[in-house]
Design an enzyme around this catalytic site. Sequence first.
Site, PDB file in Angstrom:
ATOM      1  N   LEU A  37      90.683 109.446  21.929  1.00 20.42           N
ATOM      2  CA  LEU A  37      90.342 109.599  20.754  1.00 20.42           C
ATOM      3  C   LEU A  37      91.087 109.063  19.539  1.00 20.42           C
ATOM      4  O   LEU A  37      92.290 109.062  19.856  1.00 20.42           O
ATOM      5  CB  LEU A  37      89.841 111.077  20.294  1.00 20.42           C
ATOM      6  CG  LEU A  37      88.752 111.391  21.150  1.00 20.42           C
ATOM      7  CD1 LEU A  37      88.463 113.105  20.797  1.00 20.42           C
ATOM      8  CD2 LEU A  37      87.337 110.988  20.779  1.00 20.42           C
ATOM      9  N   LYS A  42      97.885 108.154  20.864  1.00 21.88           N
ATOM     10  CA  LYS A  42      98.240 107.027  21.538  1.00 21.88           C
ATOM     11  C   LYS A  42      99.371 106.260  20.879  1.00 21.88           C
ATOM     12  O   LYS A  42     100.100 105.960  21.844  1.00 21.88           O
ATOM     13  CB  LYS A  42      96.889 106.105  21.777  1.00 21.88           C
ATOM     14  CG  LYS A  42      95.785 106.614  22.351  1.00 21.88           C
ATOM     15  CD  LYS A  42      94.289 105.863  22.376  1.00 21.88           C
ATOM     16  CE  LYS A  42      94.303 105.386  20.950  1.00 21.88           C
ATOM     17  NZ  LYS A  42      93.480 106.359  20.038  1.00 21.88           N
ATOM     18  N   SER A 110      89.615 102.421  23.625  1.00 22.22           N
ATOM     19  CA  SER A 110      88.961 101.847  24.803  1.00 22.22           C
ATOM     20  C   SER A 110      88.067 103.106  25.452  1.00 22.22           C
ATOM     21  O   SER A 110      88.350 103.351  26.583  1.00 22.22           O
ATOM     22  CB  SER A 110      90.002 101.643  25.922  1.00 22.22           C
ATOM     23  OG  SER A 110      91.068 102.488  25.902  1.00 22.22           O
TER      24      SER A 110
HETATM   25  N1  LIG Z   1      84.197 102.951  14.198  1.00 20.68           N
HETATM   26  C1  LIG Z   1      85.289 103.224  14.640  1.00 20.68           C
HETATM   27  N2  LIG Z   1      85.669 103.859  15.811  1.00 20.68           N
HETATM   28  C2  LIG Z   1      86.912 104.077  16.165  1.00 20.68           C
HETATM   29  N3  LIG Z   1      87.774 103.613  15.381  1.00 20.68           N
HETATM   30  C3  LIG Z   1      87.769 102.931  14.266  1.00 20.68           C
HETATM   31  C4  LIG Z   1      86.368 102.730  13.945  1.00 20.68           C
HETATM   32  N4  LIG Z   1      86.522 101.972  12.690  1.00 20.68           N
HETATM   33  C5  LIG Z   1      87.894 101.667  12.441  1.00 20.68           C
HETATM   34  N5  LIG Z   1      88.423 102.423  13.485  1.00 20.68           N
HETATM   35  C6  LIG Z   1      90.190 102.083  13.418  1.00 20.68           C
HETATM   36  O1  LIG Z   1      90.168 101.157  14.616  1.00 20.68           O
HETATM   37  C7  LIG Z   1      91.066 101.734  15.452  1.00 20.68           C
HETATM   38  C8  LIG Z   1      90.423 101.599  16.944  1.00 20.68           C
HETATM   39  O2  LIG Z   1      90.566 100.316  17.322  1.00 20.68           O
HETATM   40  P1  LIG Z   1      90.512  99.882  18.970  1.00 20.68           P
HETATM   41  O3  LIG Z   1      90.735  98.592  18.975  1.00 20.68           O
HETATM   42  O4  LIG Z   1      91.737 100.793  19.534  1.00 20.68           O
HETATM   43  O5  LIG Z   1      89.130 100.620  19.346  1.00 20.68           O
HETATM   44  S1  LIG Z   1      88.215 100.249  20.850  1.00 20.68           S
HETATM   45  O6  LIG Z   1      89.322 100.245  21.788  1.00 20.68           O
HETATM   46  O7  LIG Z   1      87.922  98.876  20.714  1.00 20.68           O
HETATM   47  O8  LIG Z   1      87.406 100.934  20.899  1.00 20.68           O
HETATM   48  C9  LIG Z   1      91.370 103.231  15.234  1.00 20.68           C
HETATM   49  O9  LIG Z   1      92.489 103.473  15.527  1.00 20.68           O
HETATM   50  P2  LIG Z   1      93.280 104.516  16.118  1.00 20.68           P
HETATM   51  O10 LIG Z   1      92.955 105.835  15.054  1.00 20.68           O
HETATM   52  O11 LIG Z   1      94.706 104.426  16.155  1.00 20.68           O
HETATM   53  O12 LIG Z   1      92.698 105.008  17.445  1.00 20.68           O
HETATM   54  C10 LIG Z   1      90.838 103.235  13.761  1.00 20.68           C
HETATM   55  O13 LIG Z   1      91.936 103.194  13.157  1.00 20.68           O
HETATM   56  N1  LIG Z   2     102.034 116.092  21.112  1.00 23.20           N
HETATM   57  C1  LIG Z   2     101.599 114.949  20.235  1.00 23.20           C
HETATM   58  N2  LIG Z   2     101.446 113.819  20.622  1.00 23.20           N
HETATM   59  C2  LIG Z   2     101.169 112.899  19.807  1.00 23.20           C
HETATM   60  N3  LIG Z   2     100.945 112.817  18.637  1.00 23.20           N
HETATM   61  C3  LIG Z   2     100.894 114.059  18.093  1.00 23.20           C
HETATM   62  C4  LIG Z   2     101.452 115.420  18.766  1.00 23.20           C
HETATM   63  N4  LIG Z   2     101.424 116.399  18.073  1.00 23.20           N
HETATM   64  C5  LIG Z   2     100.928 115.801  16.901  1.00 23.20           C
HETATM   65  N5  LIG Z   2     100.735 114.568  16.744  1.00 23.20           N
HETATM   66  C6  LIG Z   2     100.392 113.911  15.590  1.00 23.20           C
HETATM   67  O1  LIG Z   2      99.132 113.361  15.916  1.00 23.20           O
HETATM   68  C7  LIG Z   2      98.870 112.122  15.378  1.00 23.20           C
HETATM   69  C8  LIG Z   2      98.379 111.008  16.179  1.00 23.20           C
HETATM   70  O2  LIG Z   2      98.188 109.889  15.619  1.00 23.20           O
HETATM   71  P1  LIG Z   2      98.155 108.391  16.190  1.00 23.20           P
HETATM   72  O3  LIG Z   2      99.237 108.420  17.280  1.00 23.20           O
HETATM   73  O4  LIG Z   2      98.070 107.546  15.091  1.00 23.20           O
HETATM   74  O5  LIG Z   2      96.852 108.556  17.097  1.00 23.20           O
HETATM   75  P2  LIG Z   2      95.983 107.369  17.924  1.00 23.20           P
HETATM   76  O6  LIG Z   2      96.849 106.200  17.978  1.00 23.20           O
HETATM   77  O7  LIG Z   2      95.557 107.847  19.143  1.00 23.20           O
HETATM   78  O8  LIG Z   2      95.052 107.090  16.754  1.00 23.20           O
HETATM   79  C9  LIG Z   2     100.273 111.761  14.381  1.00 23.20           C
HETATM   80  O9  LIG Z   2     100.423 112.176  13.300  1.00 23.20           O
HETATM   81  C10 LIG Z   2     101.078 112.494  15.279  1.00 23.20           C
HETATM   82  O10 LIG Z   2     102.321 112.861  14.647  1.00 23.20           O
END
Ligand SMILES: Nc1ncnc2c1ncn2[C@@H]1O[C@H](COP(=O)(O)OS(=O)(=O)O)[C@@H](OP(=O)(O)O)[C@H]1O
Ligand SMILES: Nc1ncnc2c1ncn2[C@@H]1O[C@H](COP(=O)(O)OP(=O)(O)O)[C@@H](O)[C@H]1O
Length: 206
Positions: A37, A42, A110
């Site tokens: 999520l 990640k 993904s």
């Molecule tokens: N609708 C919607 N759903 C999910 N995420 C959203 C959306 N809109 C913008 N974002 C931002 O885009 C990041 C996800 O991009 P990804 O390329 O990882 O998505 S995917 O694998 O194609 O589903 C995601 O980053 P992460 O929070 O790092 O996962 C968000 O910052």
């Molecule tokens: N055990 C942990 N592993 C990874 N992130 C963590 C953990 N505990 C707290 N966090 C926090 O959760 C958030 C994760 O954000 P992010 O790495 O951007 O997630 P994603 O890339 O999946 O969207 C960060 O603010 C990070 O500091």
Amino acid sequence: MTEQKATNVHWHEGDIGRAERGKLLGHGAATIWFTGLSGSGKSTVAVALEGVLHEQGVLAYRLDGDNVRLGINRNLGFNAEDRAENIRRVGEVAKLFVDCGAVALSSFISPYAADRDKVRALHEEAGLPFIEVFVDCSLEAAEARDPKGLYKKARAGEIKNFTGIDDPYEAPANPELHLHSDQQSLEEEVEAILALLRERGIIPAA
Ligand SMILES: Nc1ncnc2c1ncn2[C@@H]1O[C@H](COP(=O)(O)OS(=O)(=O)O)[C@@H](OP(=O)(O)O)[C@H]1O
Ligand SMILES: Nc1ncnc2c1ncn2[C@@H]1O[C@H](COP(=O)(O)OP(=O)(O)O)[C@@H](O)[C@H]1O
């Protein structure tokens, strides 16, 4: 399979192969595919792992959803078709990095198992290691973190089709590694991945 539009194109083999590049670098290669999520961790885990691998003399390179969507995939949105194309392209890019001898750290939500499985097949058909890492985190914990304020916007209806809120996430059935970022520390997560990479002979024993 995405339609091949160009006809009359042929693979051109070079003289230097994976073995030569691996010898030059002194370690193995793999794609580590983080899925989970938004806010599961990640990118945080990939950044920490990249740092440790770098310290150990292992060439690693991160491919990150947000970053890639600012460049090569800037023409893609978040419907199922665009997410599939996003993952297909990134899978191909990761494969190039692995073929080059690096450890590709790929962090994308993904959300669809079929898209991830295609990337796995792309690697396995080419004899390249693919390690799927499920960064598992409850929606409640990810939403409480909300590092970019996106869940708040999604709940307010300002972002549509947000994964976990009004768009699906299909958890991996058989990932090589299942992390629980709402229960494990970052250090434990990184160590678990390093242990797997050592076990598979991709990086040298500690
Ligand atoms: N609708 C919607 N759903 C999910 N995420 C959203 C959306 N809109 C913008 N974002 C931002 O885009 C990041 C996800 O991009 P990804 O390329 O990882 O998505 S995917 O694998 O194609 O589903 C995601 O980053 P992460 O929070 O790092 O996962 C968000 O910052
Ligand atoms: N055990 C942990 N592993 C990874 N992130 C963590 C953990 N505990 C707290 N966090 C926090 O959760 C958030 C994760 O954000 P992010 O790495 O951007 O997630 P994603 O890339 O999946 O969207 C960060 O603010 C990070 O500091």
